[in-house]
Scaffold this active site. Sequence first.
Site, PDB file in Angstrom:
ATOM      1  N   ARG A 260      -3.647  15.445  17.867  1.00  0.00           N
ATOM      2  CA  ARG A 260      -3.340  16.706  17.191  1.00  0.00           C
ATOM      3  C   ARG A 260      -4.562  17.600  17.129  1.00  0.00           C
ATOM      4  O   ARG A 260      -5.651  17.136  16.839  1.00  0.00           O
ATOM      5  CB  ARG A 260      -2.814  16.402  15.783  1.00  0.00           C
ATOM      6  CG  ARG A 260      -1.565  15.537  15.882  1.00  0.00           C
ATOM      7  CD  ARG A 260      -0.892  15.299  14.560  1.00  0.00           C
ATOM      8  NE  ARG A 260       0.289  14.457  14.791  1.00  0.00           N
ATOM      9  CZ  ARG A 260       1.164  14.128  13.859  1.00  0.00           C
ATOM     10  NH1 ARG A 260       1.015  14.558  12.623  1.00  0.00           N
ATOM     11  NH2 ARG A 260       2.189  13.375  14.146  1.00  0.00           N
ATOM     12  N   ARG A 275      -7.159  13.304   8.189  1.00  0.00           N
ATOM     13  CA  ARG A 275      -6.657  14.233   9.204  1.00  0.00           C
ATOM     14  C   ARG A 275      -7.593  14.189  10.399  1.00  0.00           C
ATOM     15  O   ARG A 275      -8.714  14.663  10.321  1.00  0.00           O
ATOM     16  CB  ARG A 275      -6.573  15.652   8.636  1.00  0.00           C
ATOM     17  CG  ARG A 275      -5.698  16.599   9.452  1.00  0.00           C
ATOM     18  CD  ARG A 275      -5.555  17.965   8.792  1.00  0.00           C
ATOM     19  NE  ARG A 275      -4.883  17.934   7.508  1.00  0.00           N
ATOM     20  CZ  ARG A 275      -3.566  17.763   7.336  1.00  0.00           C
ATOM     21  NH1 ARG A 275      -2.784  17.616   8.381  1.00  0.00           N
ATOM     22  NH2 ARG A 275      -3.042  17.734   6.137  1.00  0.00           N
ATOM     23  N   GLU A 350       0.214  11.920   1.952  1.00  0.00           N
ATOM     24  CA  GLU A 350       1.356  11.584   2.791  1.00  0.00           C
ATOM     25  C   GLU A 350       1.002  10.453   3.766  1.00  0.00           C
ATOM     26  O   GLU A 350       0.009  10.507   4.473  1.00  0.00           O
ATOM     27  CB  GLU A 350       1.783  12.828   3.579  1.00  0.00           C
ATOM     28  CG  GLU A 350       2.987  12.592   4.460  1.00  0.00           C
ATOM     29  CD  GLU A 350       3.297  13.799   5.353  1.00  0.00           C
ATOM     30  OE1 GLU A 350       3.020  14.942   4.931  1.00  0.00           O
ATOM     31  OE2 GLU A 350       3.792  13.583   6.465  1.00  0.00           O
ATOM     32  N   SER A 353       6.830   9.974   7.006  1.00  0.00           N
ATOM     33  CA  SER A 353       7.707  11.118   6.956  1.00  0.00           C
ATOM     34  C   SER A 353       8.922  10.766   7.789  1.00  0.00           C
ATOM     35  O   SER A 353       8.783  10.294   8.906  1.00  0.00           O
ATOM     36  CB  SER A 353       6.966  12.304   7.561  1.00  0.00           C
ATOM     37  OG  SER A 353       7.833  13.386   7.701  1.00  0.00           O
ATOM     38  N   ARG A 390      -4.009   6.506   8.271  1.00  0.00           N
ATOM     39  CA  ARG A 390      -3.763   6.729   6.845  1.00  0.00           C
ATOM     40  C   ARG A 390      -3.532   5.411   6.096  1.00  0.00           C
ATOM     41  O   ARG A 390      -3.868   5.305   4.916  1.00  0.00           O
ATOM     42  CB  ARG A 390      -2.601   7.691   6.640  1.00  0.00           C
ATOM     43  CG  ARG A 390      -3.017   9.098   7.066  1.00  0.00           C
ATOM     44  CD  ARG A 390      -2.109  10.163   6.578  1.00  0.00           C
ATOM     45  NE  ARG A 390      -2.596  11.460   7.042  1.00  0.00           N
ATOM     46  CZ  ARG A 390      -1.940  12.606   6.902  1.00  0.00           C
ATOM     47  NH1 ARG A 390      -0.758  12.618   6.300  1.00  0.00           N
ATOM     48  NH2 ARG A 390      -2.456  13.741   7.333  1.00  0.00           N
TER      49      ARG A 390
END
Length: 425
Positions: A260, A275, A350, A353, A390
């Site tokens: 990403r 991130r 988070e 998802s 994460r």
Amino acid sequence: MLDIKFIRENLDLVKENIKNRNMTANADLAVFLYDEKNSLQQEIDSLRQKRNANAALMKGKLSPEERAVLIEEGKNLKEKIAELEKLFAEKEAAYSTAILEIPNMAHPEVPVGKEDKDNTEIKRVGKIPSFNFKPKDHVELGEALDLIDFETAAKVSGPKFYYLKNDAVFLEFALIRYTLDILRKKGFTLIETPDIAKEEVAAGIGFNPRGDESNIYTVEGTGTCLIGTAEITLGGYYADKIFDKSNLPIKMAGISHCFRREAGAAGKHSRGLYRVHQFTKVEMFVYCLPEESDSFHKYLLETEEEIFRGLDIPYRVVDTCSGDLGASAYRKFDIEAWMPGRENGGDWGEVTSTSNCTDFQSRRLGIRYKTDNGNKFVHMLNGTAMALSRALVCIFENFQQEDGSILIPRKLIPYTGFDRIGGKV
RNA sequence: GGAGAGGUGUCCGAGUGGUUUAAGGAGGCGGUCUUGAAAACCGUUGACGUGCGAGCGUCCGUGGGUUCGAAUCCCACCUUCUCCGCCA
């Protein structure tokens, strides 16, 4: 994408949905362009019909005079058709752009709101740990125990990359194997996917590989991109497929690297592993009948919870609000785990998802199933089984000890082969 | 990377410019026959768009081009196979 006929018949609802999602797509324009394109298509079709009839007249033996007349007629038709076809291509491109900008409809229970703080908390599980010392964040822990090296990664690859080292490598593999074991028992087909996909597949899933806002890296000159998630490679797997009803549902668990761009994402919220430009993820994906998708969405959430509960990390579940939904999602649930090193004194972050994308992706990708009333689009759902970077944040920060060591969650010990990193040996 | 051969409907496979409205076979489905099944025989069997509908249009790897007319000829690309080279 949405069905243009649905948009036309539910114009007000579609517009309201666009507004609720904080988007600017123009539904009126899409309908207008569709009608223009459509009437042009009909005009072209009738000219083609004439052309075909004209050509058919020339099959047998004809006098040179008769033939000359027909050829002349054919030439005229050819010119007119070419002219209209050029116009049609322009209209179609404009229509395509317009309709692709329109987001999926939302589940009636989705909370209306603008940003993540408007999400509805559904439940909390586990007890937030209290430390009788000042807890460190995962960056400090990782550096102190020689488990993560951000500095060298920044030198070699750039910011937001990392080297995992030593027992962190075993821990990552243990998490993967732990997750895959659960998913296989539940009947998921395990798949390791390519990390690269064609741009058209990424776009079909709803990721725009182009433009400044894209979160995706393109591979120059190849028409491909690095995948941001295995959702792309798993969703593209059955592109253009027409299933027999008996083949559904299909449950896949794909493991891939995820890339990403995360342009402009900096600061406390994004610190360390939270991130990053590259991480490894196990992703669940389901193809099912429309009437099953709501219950499969709950099933994916339950599976995520089962996996996370096994790590003994406190978490909460949120129902994502309209403004925070991706364009493809009809409804989305996130699991947010407790991260003691986040903000001051800990915060939710988070970690998974899961989205029900209904037929939004399948319509674009042409994934259907047979019914007595013709072919219908399948529903497609995705959910994070385990995002490794994460998960490491959670484990490091929740299981840190006063002596600086990190305990391994009970259920992972058979997979790691050790029960603690650092501290007393 | 080099040389050669291919890519046609669910599958196999014929088709090198206009009797192809894509032959033929297999498989699927329906039927006849049979106590039942098999065999045999008969029928049927793709997708998309558009239209109330009869229908019309598009699709033979993809995209361009030639032609009154293209699965068929030309160009580019993708991809599969065989051989060679390189390589984990």
